[in-house]
Structure formats: structure tokens, C-alpha cells
Design an enzyme around this catalytic site. Structure first.
Site, mmCIF file in Angstrom:
data_model
loop_
_atom_site.group_PDB
_atom_site.id
_atom_site.type_symbol
_atom_site.label_atom_id
_atom_site.label_comp_id
_atom_site.label_asym_id
_atom_site.label_seq_id
_atom_site.Cartn_x
_atom_site.Cartn_y
_atom_site.Cartn_z
ATOM 1 N N SER A 99 1.358 -1.341 -0.123
ATOM 2 C CA SER A 99 -0.221 0.295 -0.024
ATOM 3 C C SER A 99 0.827 1.000 0.292
ATOM 4 C CB SER A 99 -0.825 -0.331 1.556
ATOM 5 O OG SER A 99 -2.060 -1.232 0.949
ATOM 6 N N ASN A 116 -5.652 -9.038 -7.686
ATOM 7 C CA ASN A 116 -5.974 -10.135 -6.834
ATOM 8 C C ASN A 116 -6.975 -10.547 -6.693
ATOM 9 O OD1 ASN A 116 -6.224 -6.912 -6.442
ATOM 10 N ND2 ASN A 116 -7.250 -7.309 -4.468
ATOM 11 N N GLN A 144 0.947 -9.436 -6.334
ATOM 12 C CA GLN A 144 0.340 -10.110 -6.589
ATOM 13 C C GLN A 144 1.476 -10.861 -8.042
ATOM 14 O OE1 GLN A 144 -2.482 -12.130 -5.719
ATOM 15 N NE2 GLN A 144 -2.601 -10.390 -3.570
ATOM 16 N N GLY A 171 6.066 -7.920 0.411
ATOM 17 C CA GLY A 171 6.785 -9.177 1.360
ATOM 18 C C GLY A 171 6.005 -10.755 1.961
ATOM 19 N N HIS A 172 4.390 -9.651 2.340
ATOM 20 C CA HIS A 172 3.783 -10.957 3.108
ATOM 21 C C HIS A 172 3.111 -11.920 1.652
ATOM 22 C CE1 HIS A 172 -0.874 -8.897 3.314
ATOM 23 N NE2 HIS A 172 0.270 -7.812 2.769
ATOM 24 N N THR A 178 13.009 4.474 10.989
ATOM 25 C CA THR A 178 14.469 3.120 11.095
ATOM 26 C C THR A 178 14.041 1.889 10.644
ATOM 27 O OG1 THR A 178 14.629 3.898 12.926
ATOM 28 C CG2 THR A 178 15.709 1.797 12.701
ATOM 29 N N CYS A 181 -17.686 -6.149 1.176
ATOM 30 C CA CYS A 181 -16.139 -5.740 2.289
ATOM 31 C C CYS A 181 -15.888 -5.631 2.768
ATOM 32 C CB CYS A 181 -15.196 -5.400 0.922
ATOM 33 S SG CYS A 181 -15.989 -3.579 0.711
HETATM 34 C C1 LIG Z 1 -2.387 -7.208 -0.828
HETATM 35 C C2 LIG Z 1 -2.258 -6.425 -1.917
HETATM 36 C C3 LIG Z 1 -1.891 -4.730 -2.029
HETATM 37 C C4 LIG Z 1 -1.621 -4.174 -0.630
HETATM 38 O O1 LIG Z 1 0.118 -4.888 -0.184
HETATM 39 P P1 LIG Z 1 -0.119 -4.734 1.481
HETATM 40 O O2 LIG Z 1 2.033 -4.647 1.839
HETATM 41 O O3 LIG Z 1 -0.911 -5.415 2.393
HETATM 42 O O4 LIG Z 1 -0.251 -3.002 1.801
HETATM 43 C C5 LIG Z 1 -1.255 -3.649 -2.690
HETATM 44 N N1 LIG Z 1 -1.866 -4.489 -3.944
HETATM 45 C C6 LIG Z 1 -1.955 -5.605 -4.102
HETATM 46 C C7 LIG Z 1 -3.081 -5.860 -5.764
HETATM 47 C C8 LIG Z 1 -2.485 -6.405 -3.045
HETATM 48 O O5 LIG Z 1 -2.718 -7.828 -3.789
#
Ligand SMILES: *Cc1c(COP(=O)(O)O)cnc(C)c1O
Length: 395
Positions: free
Chosen positions: A71, A151, A179, A200-201, A237, A324
Site C-alpha cells: 500500500s 488480486n 500479486q 513481502g507477505h 528506522t 467487503c
Molecule cells: C495485498 C495487496 C496490496 C497491499 O499490500 P500491503 O502490503 O498489504 O499493504 C496492494 N496491491 C495488491 C494487488 C495486493 O494484492
């Protein structure tokens, strides 16, 4: 059986990422900005992570800026291009109707500030057309931002072609590749990408860490003001442990991309094949241009949320585009953008699988979904009307 099938929402941290980050949560806790040699180890880890992330994208390490996630990277890319454009009298921004809200809401804010935003239609197959983009470009276009892979429905956009078009017109091109990173090959140079966001996640690193690639020459605007971290472009940081984990996870995903894809595709295809046998169902988005793991379907006559709750009871974690988090009953903006009627979009299901899933889990999903859909349809007044011919089937 527990089945995690929501990898487009977030992923489990890999052992590789966890092992890589642990020392930076325990012994190596120095602040990378400190001058003593103890902190040097953290500084070196940051540099190494920057080189790793850059290598995975075919970028230069100096073009990588670490952020708190996808984001923030989206926000910074878009605001930067807007500010840069405005200084040259260019206040037109182009994007699409099915972007992530990190992009759409940033554009909406800029629109309130006086920028003009064109959101391109997305065709029924979930792919943006180059000629639509070409027609939307103006003399005063300051940015094109189009996501790499969606996504919700998993469709992949013609990024290299969009990149070439924008480069020829000298318009900065940003892509939200959250994605795609770790799941598809990305080459920022070959694809003529000026800015790109990753998180990363979404590829087995922890939450709260991401990166913005910004090509040399792109002038970034700070979103977070403060210290001189990230070459003065992103204060705060550094999340050293998270950054190290993200680099390790991205490298692992890229090294194993082919074998992961080879494992995921048969599972995804089986899901599509079996769930399509449910009458009055529909696959959303073209399978031709698709990330490996995302399955999005609609089932007429039911509500996606009810389906999710019942899947939860069966141990299956999935997602639905409809109704949502805001609590609104609006269906997914993505499904509406590809032209689904509201009634159909309400009955959506997203299953996003990854290399940690097994065929046994896929079989559990396949054994579970049809019964739940039938159960919900039996209770649905809408389905009753459809059965009696009092309203027409839309799918
Ligand atoms: C998950 C997602 C984001 C947001 O990423 P975050 O690290 O959760 O802020 C933005 N764009 C897409 C397409 C996503 O799938």
C-alpha cells in the site's frame, strides 16, 4: 481438514524467511544508522537484501526503496508521479477500474486536489486493452498505473506492451506487482517499468514490509517525513528483520518459481474443472493470462459471504469479492469492472492456492463446495424465482 486457500490475502511465513530474519530480532539489533561497528552488521544486511530484491526484478540496488508494504509503495509511486507531473503542468493520471484500493483511493485523493483521473474499462476477460490505453493518453498525462496481476481474479495484464507504449510517449509507468512478485517472472528493464510495488507477505515473508522500485531518474516524493533513511526518500528506522526476510522469501520464490508453478497449476485446473460442473456457475477472468494460483468463480442465486461462513465451518479459508470489509453490501468493484451484473457478482468465491497446498486439500474443497452451494440455493428466494422461471438466469 484445515485448508488455507487465501494466499492472495496473505501467505504463511516460510522457514527460509523466518530463519533469515531471526538473528536480526535477537543478536543483531543495531540501528543501521548508527556509526559503531556493531550496527554495521545491520547495515550490511540491508545492503545485501537490497541487492537480492534488485536482482529478482533485474533492477539496480539503488533503485529499491523499502517500505511498510504494498500500500505504501503504491501511494508513494502515484503521489511522486503526480507531483512531478504537476510541476510540468501535467495533471492527468491513467489507471484502470479494477486496481487495488491502495491505488484507487490514492487517485481519488489526487482527484480532489485537482488532478484528472481516467480509469480504463477492463474487458470481460479481465485484461486491459492497449488500444484503450492509447486512446486515453493525452499531452498532459503524468502517469499510467496499471496492475501486473489482479488480486481478485488473477488476470495478468500486458505489462511489457504497456511499458513500451509509455516509454515511447515518455510517460512514467507504475505497476502494482504485489500479486505477481514471487509468482511470475518480472524484469523491470525488459518490460520498461518505471516504478513497481511489491509486498513481502504475499510471497511468504512477514506482513508490514514491502518495496518500491523506482527507476533511476524518477523523482520520488516522501510519504513519510523524518530521517534520511532510504536515501532520504522514506524516513523511519528500517524494519531490518522484515526486510531481510522479504529478500530471502523473494529469492526463494524466484529460484523455485518453475517448480512451484508446476505444482500449483494442476491443483488450480482441477478446482476450475470440478467446480465448473456446478450448474449456473461461471469462471471469472481469462485463464490464458493468469497468475498460477487464483481461482475466482460465481455461483448464481447465493451470497458469497454465506458460502465463506459455511466453508469456514468445513475448515476452508477462502475469500469473496462481495460485501467487503467496510460492511457495505456493494459487490466487488473488480467483478463489476469486468461486467458482471450485481446479482451475479454477489455470489463470488475466490480460492487462492500456493505451493504449500496439497491435492488432498483440493479434493476436500471439491467435495465441499457443491453441497454448500446447493444448500444455500435451497434456502434462497432468488434461486426459487430462478427455478420457477420468474426471473431469467444470468449465467
Ligand atoms: C495485498 C495487496 C496490496 C497491499 O499490500 P500491503 O502490503 O498489504 O499493504 C496492494 N496491491 C495488491 C494487488 C495486493 O494484492
Amino acid at each position: 481438514m484445515f485448508v488455507y486457500a487465501d494466499n492472495a490475502a496473505t501467505t504463511q511465513v516460510s522457514k527460509t524467511a523466518l530463519d533469515a530474519m531471526l538473528p536480526y530480532l535477537t543478536e543483531i539489533y543495531g540501528n543501521p544508522s548508527s556509526l559503531y561497528s556493531f550496527a554495521q552488521k545491520a547495515t550490511e544486511a540491508l545492503q545485501e537484501a537490497r541487492e537480492t530484491v534488485a536482482a529478482c526484478l533485474n533492477a539496480d540496488p539503488r533503485e529499491i526503496y523499502f517500505t511498510s508494504g504494498g500500500s505504501e509503495a503504491d501511494n508513494q509511486a502515484i503521489v511522486s508521479a503526480a507531483r512531478l507531473g504537476a510541476r510540468k503542468g501535467k495533471k492527468h493520471l491513467i489507471s484502470t477500474k479494477f486496481e487495488h484500493h491502495a491505488v484507487l483511493h490514492t487517485l481519488a485523493r489526487l482527484e480532489k486536489e485537482g488532478f484528472e483521473v481516467t480509469l480504463l474499462d477492463v474487458h470481460e476477460d479481465g485484461v486491459v486493452r492497449l488500444e484503450d490505453l492509447e486512446a486515453a493518453i493525452r499531452e498532459d498525462t503524468a502517469l499510467v498505473t496499471i496492475m501486473f496481476a489482479n488480486n481478485e481474479i488473477g488476470t495478468v495484464q500486458p505489462i511489457a506492451e504497456i511499458g513500451a507504449l509509455c516509454r515511447a510517449r515518455k510517460i512514467p509507468f507504475h505497476t502494482d506487482a504485489v500479486q505477481a512478485a514471487g509468482h511470475m517472472a518480472i524484469d523491470v528493464k525488459a518490460m520498461n517499468i518505471d516504478m513497481l510495488s511489491i509486498s513481502g507477505h504475499k510471497f511468504h515473508a512477514p506482513k508490514g514490509v514491502g518495496a518500491l522500485y523506482a527507476r533511476k531518474g524518477m523523482v520520488l516524493t516522501n510519504i513519510i517525513e523524518g530521517g534520511a533513511q532510504e536515501r532520504g526518500k522514506r524516513a523511519g528506522t528500517e524494519n531490518v528483520a522484515g526486510i531481510v526476510a522479504m529478500a530471502a522469501a523473494l529469492k526463494e520464490s524466484c529460484v523455485h518459481m518453475e517448480e512451484n508453478t508446476a505444482k500449483i497449476i494442476p491443483m488450480r485446473d482441477k478446482l476450475f474443472a470440478e467446480l465448473s460442473k456446478i450448474p449456473h456457475s461461471k469462471i471469472n477472468g481469462s485463464l490464458e493470462h493468469h497468475v498460477p494460483g487464483t481461482v475466482n468463480m460465481c455461483f448464481e442465486g447465493i451470497e458469497g459471504e454465506s458460502l465463506l461462513l459455511m466453508l469456514d465451518d468445513a475448515g476452508i479459508c477462502a475469500s469473496s469479492g462481495s460485501a467487503c470489509t467496510s460492511g457495505s453490501l456493494d459487490p466487488s468493484h473488480v467483478l463489476l469492472a469486468i461486467g458482471l451484473p450485481h446479482e451475479v457478482a454477489h455470489g463470488s468465491l475466490r480460492l487462492s492456492i500456493g505451493e504449500y497446498n496439497t491435492m488432498d486439500q483440493i479434493d476436500h474443497i471439491i467435495a465441499t463446495v457443491p453441497g454448500i452451494v446447493q444448500y444455500l440455493r435451497n434456502m434462497s428466494p432468488v434461486w426459487d424465482e430462478l427455478q420457477k422461471g420468474e426471473r431469467p438466469h444470468l449465467i
